[in-house]
Design a protein around this motif. Structure first.
Motif, PDB file in Angstrom:
ATOM      1  N   VAL A 106       0.877  -1.234   0.012  1.00  0.00           N
ATOM      2  CA  VAL A 106       0.190   0.054  -0.007  1.00  0.00           C
ATOM      3  C   VAL A 106       0.903   1.147  -0.031  1.00  0.00           C
ATOM      4  O   VAL A 106       0.809   2.191  -0.813  1.00  0.00           O
ATOM      5  CB  VAL A 106      -1.060  -0.029   1.298  1.00  0.00           C
ATOM      6  N   LEU A 107       1.868   0.992   0.904  1.00  0.00           N
ATOM      7  CA  LEU A 107       2.562   2.472   0.912  1.00  0.00           C
ATOM      8  C   LEU A 107       3.494   2.668  -0.370  1.00  0.00           C
ATOM      9  O   LEU A 107       3.730   3.787  -0.945  1.00  0.00           O
ATOM     10  CB  LEU A 107       3.707   2.445   2.009  1.00  0.00           C
ATOM     11  N   PHE A 108       3.955   1.501  -1.006  1.00  0.00           N
ATOM     12  CA  PHE A 108       4.729   1.715  -2.393  1.00  0.00           C
ATOM     13  C   PHE A 108       3.788   2.046  -3.614  1.00  0.00           C
ATOM     14  O   PHE A 108       4.384   3.090  -4.018  1.00  0.00           O
ATOM     15  CB  PHE A 108       5.427   0.142  -2.638  1.00  0.00           C
TER      16      PHE A 108
ATOM     17  N   SER B  22       3.009   5.664  -3.021  1.00  0.00           N
ATOM     18  CA  SER B  22       3.945   6.682  -3.399  1.00  0.00           C
ATOM     19  C   SER B  22       4.503   6.894  -4.811  1.00  0.00           C
ATOM     20  O   SER B  22       4.581   7.960  -5.506  1.00  0.00           O
ATOM     21  CB  SER B  22       5.366   6.265  -2.563  1.00  0.00           C
ATOM     22  N   LYS B  23       3.909   5.788  -5.665  1.00  0.00           N
ATOM     23  CA  LYS B  23       4.024   5.834  -6.847  1.00  0.00           C
ATOM     24  C   LYS B  23       2.977   6.625  -7.588  1.00  0.00           C
ATOM     25  O   LYS B  23       2.874   7.266  -8.617  1.00  0.00           O
ATOM     26  CB  LYS B  23       4.020   4.038  -7.407  1.00  0.00           C
ATOM     27  N   PHE B  24       1.804   6.430  -7.153  1.00  0.00           N
ATOM     28  CA  PHE B  24       0.453   7.146  -7.493  1.00  0.00           C
ATOM     29  C   PHE B  24       0.686   8.479  -7.319  1.00  0.00           C
ATOM     30  O   PHE B  24       0.351   9.585  -8.182  1.00  0.00           O
ATOM     31  CB  PHE B  24      -0.637   6.641  -6.770  1.00  0.00           C
ATOM     32  N   TYR B  25       1.464   9.053  -6.309  1.00  0.00           N
ATOM     33  CA  TYR B  25       1.647  10.472  -6.071  1.00  0.00           C
ATOM     34  C   TYR B  25       2.965  10.971  -6.471  1.00  0.00           C
ATOM     35  O   TYR B  25       3.388  12.076  -6.363  1.00  0.00           O
ATOM     36  CB  TYR B  25       1.472  10.702  -4.510  1.00  0.00           C
ATOM     37  N   ALA B  26       3.806   9.989  -7.223  1.00  0.00           N
ATOM     38  CA  ALA B  26       5.184  10.316  -7.649  1.00  0.00           C
ATOM     39  C   ALA B  26       6.099  10.742  -6.570  1.00  0.00           C
ATOM     40  O   ALA B  26       6.852  11.899  -6.668  1.00  0.00           O
ATOM     41  CB  ALA B  26       4.910  11.323  -8.819  1.00  0.00           C
TER      42      ALA B  26
ATOM     43  N   VAL C  13      -5.633   3.812  -1.783  1.00  0.00           N
ATOM     44  CA  VAL C  13      -4.938   2.563  -2.040  1.00  0.00           C
ATOM     45  C   VAL C  13      -5.255   1.515  -0.938  1.00  0.00           C
ATOM     46  O   VAL C  13      -5.510   0.365  -1.486  1.00  0.00           O
ATOM     47  CB  VAL C  13      -3.664   2.896  -2.213  1.00  0.00           C
ATOM     48  N   SER C  14      -5.501   1.927   0.320  1.00  0.00           N
ATOM     49  CA  SER C  14      -5.840   1.111   1.200  1.00  0.00           C
ATOM     50  C   SER C  14      -7.206   0.328   0.885  1.00  0.00           C
ATOM     51  O   SER C  14      -7.284  -1.034   1.148  1.00  0.00           O
ATOM     52  CB  SER C  14      -5.532   1.706   2.592  1.00  0.00           C
TER      53      SER C  14
END
Length: 191
Positions: free
Chosen positions: A19-21, A24-28, A94-95
């Motif tokens: 979820v954290l990964f 972070s990718k969705f928000y760049a 994402v969660s």
């Protein structure tokens, strides 16, 4: 019902990391894998403690929201309120998405849903979750180890800036674009 706390802990490390990964990718956001892993371990400890009957307070909605805010603070930092709130909203979205996918994939197996969370015993899904977790870690490690560093051929030119009567000489960096890298992965790109 028997709860195996070590499995809850390990499952939550993997899920929290995913979820954290992806958040972070969705928000760049550029975040280090070890930071995400450390936050995932802390969040897994919270989730495991929330399974203990004497700590029912940890399952209340206000405590869960505070935990989500702390997780986002630890994982993504706090540079400005707007960025922090966006990262937190993406993390929560994402969660919910991961929880929905898990629920859909576990609906065929032995699953129990309670106020404490989802407890399942489907070994296939657990192994699939661990496989995805280790694939992502391996991929990030591979990218980190094989990241090619571009040649540091840097040219500087003297530049004169004029503003009204003020004249200032500075050095300017010439960049032909050869040192451009992908912001998410940190690998060189070609335009």
């Amino acid at each position: 019902m028997v709860v195996y706390y070590e499995l809850v802990f390990i499952d939550n490390i993997a899920l929290n990391f995913l979820v954290l990964f992806f958040s972070s990718k969705f928000y760049a956001l550029k975040t280090k894998v070890f930071r995400l892993l450390a936050v995932s371990i802390g969040a897994a400890a919270y989730a495991t403690c929330a399974q203990i009957d004497s700590l029912r307070l940890l399952n209340s909605l206000p405590i869960k929201l505070i935990a989500a805010l702390l997780i986002c603070f630890a994982a993504f930092g706090f540079k400005c309120l707007k960025r922090y709130l966006k990262a937190t909203i993406i993390f929560l979205a994402v969660s919910f998405l991961v929880a929905g996918v898990l629920y859909a994939s576990l609906s065929q197996g032995n699953i129990e849903i309670s106020s404490k969370g989802v407890i399942y015993s489907g070994k296939f899904v657990r192994y699939m979750l661990y496989g995805i977790f280790f694939m992502l870690l391996s991929y990030k490690f591979y990218i980190y180890m094989h990241k090619s560093t571009p040649k540091k051929h840097i040219e500087l030119d003297e530049l004169t800036l004029y503003f009204r009567e003020i004249k200032t000489k500075v050095f300017a960096l010439k960049d032909t674009g050869n040192m451009l890298v992908d912001s998410a992965l940190g690998i060189p790109i070609i335009l």
